[in-house]
Scaffold this motif. Structure first.
Motif, short mmCIF file in Angstrom:
data_model
loop_
_atom_site.label_atom_id
_atom_site.label_comp_id
_atom_site.label_asym_id
_atom_site.label_seq_id
_atom_site.Cartn_x
_atom_site.Cartn_y
_atom_site.Cartn_z
N ARG A 35 0.83 -1.21 0.00
CA ARG A 35 0.00 0.00 0.00
C ARG A 35 0.86 1.26 0.00
NH1 ARG A 35 -3.01 -3.16 3.66
NH2 ARG A 35 -2.04 -2.08 5.44
N LEU A 36 1.94 1.25 0.80
CA LEU A 36 2.84 2.41 0.83
C LEU A 36 3.52 2.64 -0.51
CD1 LEU A 36 4.21 4.64 2.43
CD2 LEU A 36 5.95 2.96 3.17
N ALA A 37 3.95 1.55 -1.15
CA ALA A 37 4.60 1.66 -2.46
C ALA A 37 3.64 2.23 -3.49
CB ALA A 37 5.14 0.31 -2.91
N GLU A 38 2.37 1.80 -3.45
CA GLU A 38 1.38 2.30 -4.38
C GLU A 38 1.12 3.79 -4.15
OE1 GLU A 38 -1.55 2.34 -7.42
OE2 GLU A 38 0.19 1.08 -6.95
N GLN A 39 1.06 4.20 -2.87
CA GLN A 39 0.88 5.61 -2.57
C GLN A 39 2.05 6.45 -3.08
OE1 GLN A 39 0.25 5.81 1.64
NE2 GLN A 39 -1.88 5.11 1.54
N GLU A 40 3.26 5.94 -2.90
CA GLU A 40 4.43 6.68 -3.39
C GLU A 40 4.41 6.76 -4.92
OE1 GLU A 40 7.72 4.64 -1.75
OE2 GLU A 40 7.56 5.61 0.22
N ARG A 41 3.99 5.67 -5.57
CA ARG A 41 3.94 5.68 -7.03
C ARG A 41 2.91 6.66 -7.55
NH1 ARG A 41 1.17 3.45 -11.10
NH2 ARG A 41 -0.30 2.46 -9.68
N ARG A 42 1.83 6.84 -6.80
CA ARG A 42 0.75 7.71 -7.24
C ARG A 42 0.74 9.03 -6.49
NH1 ARG A 42 -4.61 4.98 -6.27
NH2 ARG A 42 -5.34 6.70 -7.58
N VAL A 43 1.91 9.41 -5.93
CA VAL A 43 1.93 10.61 -5.10
C VAL A 43 1.50 11.85 -5.86
CG1 VAL A 43 4.38 11.05 -5.58
CG2 VAL A 43 3.32 11.97 -3.49
N PHE A 44 1.90 11.99 -7.16
CA PHE A 44 1.50 13.15 -7.95
C PHE A 44 -0.01 13.17 -8.17
CE2 PHE A 44 0.61 15.22 -12.01
CZ PHE A 44 1.18 16.46 -11.79
N GLU A 45 -0.54 12.00 -8.56
CA GLU A 45 -1.98 11.92 -8.80
C GLU A 45 -2.77 12.19 -7.54
OE1 GLU A 45 -5.29 8.57 -10.14
OE2 GLU A 45 -3.15 8.19 -10.45
#
Length: 214
Positions: A37-47
């Motif tokens: 979940r943390l990795a997904e949040q970091e990947r989508r931080v701009f969005e």
């Protein structure tokens, strides 16, 4: 203790080990899920920061190769400058080449007096100017030679060369005035020249007609 009771007693440690393994496995699954979940949040931080993002439609593009600039012929230019400088003599006698009028004008063979009259009246518009004020002899000679050469190559018709009236020279004599006339006579690009009108510099300048303009 009966044999059956001892068997159950032996199974208790095994049961505790199995329970501990299940707990450890569950904790590992939870840890991995949290990490995902943390990795997904970091990947989508701009969005997640700016809101929903709509990807741009891919367009067909042609990439053009940018041509490399041509090498500068510096050595050739240096050689040309040297030739231009060496070609002009200060010792040439031009008295017989000048028309004996109020301004000692010059016209090359085949150029009519009418061309000189037109030049004196401002028939051709001035297209460029060279000011030799403050230059020493060799620097002035090179600058003038290069100016005439470049002006003719650019197709200019009528130019002005300012040599000064000598007010700032020793003895208040125009040091460059006679030399500029000698240099101009030796330039094949020069068809004629006259002293400038008062409004164009008077005795401190020459109006020069270049090849292809007669």
């Amino acid at each position: 203790m009966s044999k059956t009771a001892r068997s159950f007693a032996d199974l208790k440690p095994l049961a505790r080990e199995l329970q501990a393994a299940r707990v450890a496995a569950e904790m590992e699954r939870e840890r991995r899920a949290a990490a995902a979940r943390l990795a997904e949040q970091e990947r989508r931080v701009f969005e997640l920061t700016v809101g929903p993002v709509t990807p741009l439609r891919q367009a067909d593009r042609v990439l053009h190769e940018v041509p490399r600039p041509e090498p500068e012929p510096r050595q050739r230019e240096a050689d040309e400058r040297a030739v231009l400088l060496q070609a002009l003599s200060d010792d040439i006698d031009i008295d017989t080449l000048l028309d004996t009028d109020e301004t000692l004008s010059f016209r090359r063979e085949g150029i009519s007096l009418e061309v000189v009259r037109k030049l004196r009246r401002g028939h051709w518009a001035l297209q460029a100017q060279l000011d030799l004020h403050g230059l020493r002899r060799d620097a002035a000679r090179e600058a003038m030679s290069q100016f005439i050469h470049d002006s003719a190559r650019r197709g200019l018709r009528c130019v002005r060369v300012v040599h000064g009236k000598g007010h700032g020279s020793p003895g208040r004599e125009p040091v460059l005035k006679g030399r500029v006339r000698r240099w101009l006579v030796q330039k094949n690009e020069v068809l004629a020249f006259v002293q400038a009108r008062a409004s164009d510099g008077g005795a401190g300048a020459l109006i020069v007609l270049l090849t292809g303009t007669a």
